[in-house]
Design a protein around this motif. Sequence first.
Motif, PDB file in Angstrom:
ATOM      1  N   THR A   1       0.821  -1.210   0.000  1.00  0.00           N
ATOM      2  CA  THR A   1       0.000   0.000   0.000  1.00  0.00           C
ATOM      3  C   THR A   1       0.860   1.266   0.000  1.00  0.00           C
ATOM      4  O   THR A   1       0.317   2.370  -0.039  1.00  0.00           O
ATOM      5  N   LYS A   2       2.193   1.120   0.080  1.00  0.00           N
ATOM      6  CA  LYS A   2       3.072   2.283   0.148  1.00  0.00           C
ATOM      7  C   LYS A   2       4.251   2.133  -0.816  1.00  0.00           C
ATOM      8  O   LYS A   2       4.766   1.038  -1.006  1.00  0.00           O
ATOM      9  N   ARG A   3       4.658   3.233  -1.430  1.00  0.00           N
ATOM     10  CA  ARG A   3       5.872   3.289  -2.259  1.00  0.00           C
ATOM     11  C   ARG A   3       5.902   2.204  -3.333  1.00  0.00           C
ATOM     12  O   ARG A   3       6.967   1.677  -3.663  1.00  0.00           O
TER      13      ARG A   3
ATOM     14  N   PHE B   1       7.982  -0.803  -2.697  1.00  0.00           N
ATOM     15  CA  PHE B   1       9.422  -0.696  -2.471  1.00  0.00           C
ATOM     16  C   PHE B   1       9.698  -0.474  -0.990  1.00  0.00           C
ATOM     17  O   PHE B   1       9.023   0.321  -0.339  1.00  0.00           O
ATOM     18  N   PRO B   2      10.692  -1.147  -0.432  1.00  0.00           N
ATOM     19  CA  PRO B   2      11.048  -0.912   0.973  1.00  0.00           C
ATOM     20  C   PRO B   2      11.665   0.468   1.136  1.00  0.00           C
ATOM     21  O   PRO B   2      12.253   1.020   0.202  1.00  0.00           O
ATOM     22  N   HIS B   3      11.524   1.023   2.319  1.00  0.00           N
ATOM     23  CA  HIS B   3      12.110   2.330   2.605  1.00  0.00           C
ATOM     24  C   HIS B   3      13.563   2.122   3.024  1.00  0.00           C
ATOM     25  O   HIS B   3      13.841   1.584   4.104  1.00  0.00           O
ATOM     26  N   LEU B   4      14.490   2.518   2.163  1.00  0.00           N
ATOM     27  CA  LEU B   4      15.909   2.347   2.456  1.00  0.00           C
ATOM     28  C   LEU B   4      16.717   3.401   1.710  1.00  0.00           C
ATOM     29  O   LEU B   4      16.216   4.078   0.805  1.00  0.00           O
ATOM     30  N   GLU B   5      17.981   3.531   2.107  1.00  0.00           N
ATOM     31  CA  GLU B   5      18.883   4.489   1.492  1.00  0.00           C
ATOM     32  C   GLU B   5      20.055   3.762   0.836  1.00  0.00           C
ATOM     33  O   GLU B   5      20.547   2.765   1.358  1.00  0.00           O
TER      34      GLU B   5
ATOM     35  N   GLU C   1      12.162   7.589  -3.244  1.00  0.00           N
ATOM     36  CA  GLU C   1      11.834   8.995  -3.462  1.00  0.00           C
ATOM     37  C   GLU C   1      12.752   9.666  -4.488  1.00  0.00           C
ATOM     38  O   GLU C   1      12.329  10.597  -5.188  1.00  0.00           O
ATOM     39  N   ASN C   2      13.983   9.205  -4.614  1.00  0.00           N
ATOM     40  CA  ASN C   2      14.944   9.861  -5.501  1.00  0.00           C
ATOM     41  C   ASN C   2      15.157   9.166  -6.839  1.00  0.00           C
ATOM     42  O   ASN C   2      15.663   9.798  -7.783  1.00  0.00           O
ATOM     43  N   TYR C   3      14.794   7.881  -6.937  1.00  0.00           N
ATOM     44  CA  TYR C   3      15.089   7.162  -8.168  1.00  0.00           C
ATOM     45  C   TYR C   3      13.870   6.488  -8.815  1.00  0.00           C
ATOM     46  O   TYR C   3      13.973   6.070  -9.973  1.00  0.00           O
ATOM     47  N   ILE C   4      12.757   6.397  -8.106  1.00  0.00           N
ATOM     48  CA  ILE C   4      11.600   5.696  -8.639  1.00  0.00           C
ATOM     49  C   ILE C   4      10.364   6.593  -8.747  1.00  0.00           C
ATOM     50  O   ILE C   4       9.721   6.649  -9.796  1.00  0.00           O
TER      51      ILE C   4
ATOM     52  N   GLY D   1      10.017   0.570 -15.914  1.00  0.00           N
ATOM     53  CA  GLY D   1       8.723   0.842 -15.306  1.00  0.00           C
ATOM     54  C   GLY D   1       8.378   2.313 -15.249  1.00  0.00           C
ATOM     55  O   GLY D   1       9.206   3.194 -15.488  1.00  0.00           O
ATOM     56  N   ASN D   2       7.128   2.548 -14.899  1.00  0.00           N
ATOM     57  CA  ASN D   2       6.594   3.891 -14.703  1.00  0.00           C
ATOM     58  C   ASN D   2       6.311   4.054 -13.225  1.00  0.00           C
ATOM     59  O   ASN D   2       5.386   3.449 -12.692  1.00  0.00           O
ATOM     60  N   GLY D   3       7.137   4.836 -12.528  1.00  0.00           N
ATOM     61  CA  GLY D   3       7.000   4.992 -11.088  1.00  0.00           C
ATOM     62  C   GLY D   3       5.745   5.718 -10.672  1.00  0.00           C
ATOM     63  O   GLY D   3       5.332   5.615  -9.513  1.00  0.00           O
ATOM     64  N   SER D   4       5.138   6.471 -11.581  1.00  0.00           N
ATOM     65  CA  SER D   4       3.891   7.162 -11.257  1.00  0.00           C
ATOM     66  C   SER D   4       2.700   6.212 -11.290  1.00  0.00           C
ATOM     67  O   SER D   4       1.810   6.283 -10.458  1.00  0.00           O
ATOM     68  N   ALA D   5       2.724   5.314 -12.282  1.00  0.00           N
ATOM     69  CA  ALA D   5       1.597   4.398 -12.471  1.00  0.00           C
ATOM     70  C   ALA D   5       1.785   3.070 -11.752  1.00  0.00           C
ATOM     71  O   ALA D   5       0.848   2.289 -11.631  1.00  0.00           O
ATOM     72  N   GLY D   6       3.016   2.786 -11.265  1.00  0.00           N
ATOM     73  CA  GLY D   6       3.279   1.491 -10.657  1.00  0.00           C
ATOM     74  C   GLY D   6       3.224   0.367 -11.675  1.00  0.00           C
ATOM     75  O   GLY D   6       2.816  -0.751 -11.368  1.00  0.00           O
ATOM     76  N   LEU D   7       3.644   0.673 -12.901  1.00  0.00           N
ATOM     77  CA  LEU D   7       3.596  -0.286 -14.010  1.00  0.00           C
ATOM     78  C   LEU D   7       5.006  -0.740 -14.334  1.00  0.00           C
ATOM     79  O   LEU D   7       5.865   0.072 -14.649  1.00  0.00           O
TER      80      LEU D   7
END
Length: 245
Positions: free
Chosen positions: A56-58, A61-65, A78-81, A188-194
Amino acid sequence: MTNRRQFLTGLPVAAAVGFTTTAGSSSERAAHEAKAAMERMHHGRVTQTGNVIDSTKRDSFPHLELTNQHGETKAFYENYIENRIVVMNFFSIREEASFPITEKLSKVVAELGDKVGSEIQVVSITRDPEFDTPDRLKAFAAEFNAPAAWTFLTGSRENSSDLAFRMYRMGHSAKPSQSRKVDVIFYGNGSAGLWGAFPVDIQADDAANRVSWVMPHTIPADGKTRRAGPRVFDLKDPRNHNREV
C-alpha cells in the motif's frame, strides 16, 4: 497419480514466489507453504533488516537508502523511482567479465539517446556492495560513458537483497556469481506502478521500444485512443507479432 496431479497443480503458484517443495510433499503442505510465501510477499512483509515491503506504500518498495557513485546517500524510492520512468538492473563489477549485463544495458542506454535524463532514469544496483564502493562505481560508470542520469548504487547486502526481492518477486540471489548466465533488466513507470522486464540479450532497439510502452503518450489528434497491450488474437491475421502497427 492423483497426488502427482495435485502437486503439479499447485506448483505454478509456488514457483511464482520462489517456493520449492521436496520430493513426496503432500499437496496440502505445498498449498500451505505457497500461501505463506504469498503472505510474505504482500502487505507488511518485514525483511531481516527491518525494512517493510508494504503493497500500500511506495509501490511496494522498501524504505531504504543507497549511496551513488558520487558518494551521495539518498532515499531510494523517493529519488530514483517516484514519478519517474525507470530502467533498472542488478550487477556487480567483478561479475561483468563473465556476465556483461552492464555492457548490454549500455547499448540500450545509447539507443534511448537523449531520452535518458530528459524522460528516463537508469539505475544499476550492485550485488557486491563490499567490493563495489562509490569510487569503484564511478570508475566503472566512466568505462561505459554513463550519462548523468545513469546512477550506480551501493549500500548494504541486505538492502540489495530487499530490492531484488521487490523486483524479482521471489527469493533471488543478490550475490555475485561467476556462473550467472541469464538475467533480466527491469523498466517501469514509477507514477503508475507499471513494471515490465526484458532479457539481457534482447536487441537494443527492441528494448528501447519496450521502455516506450510505459512512457506517457499524448492523445491522437483524431481523439481516438489505441488499445493498450497485445492485440486481440485472430487466426486470420497474418502478422507474426502482437503489436497493433
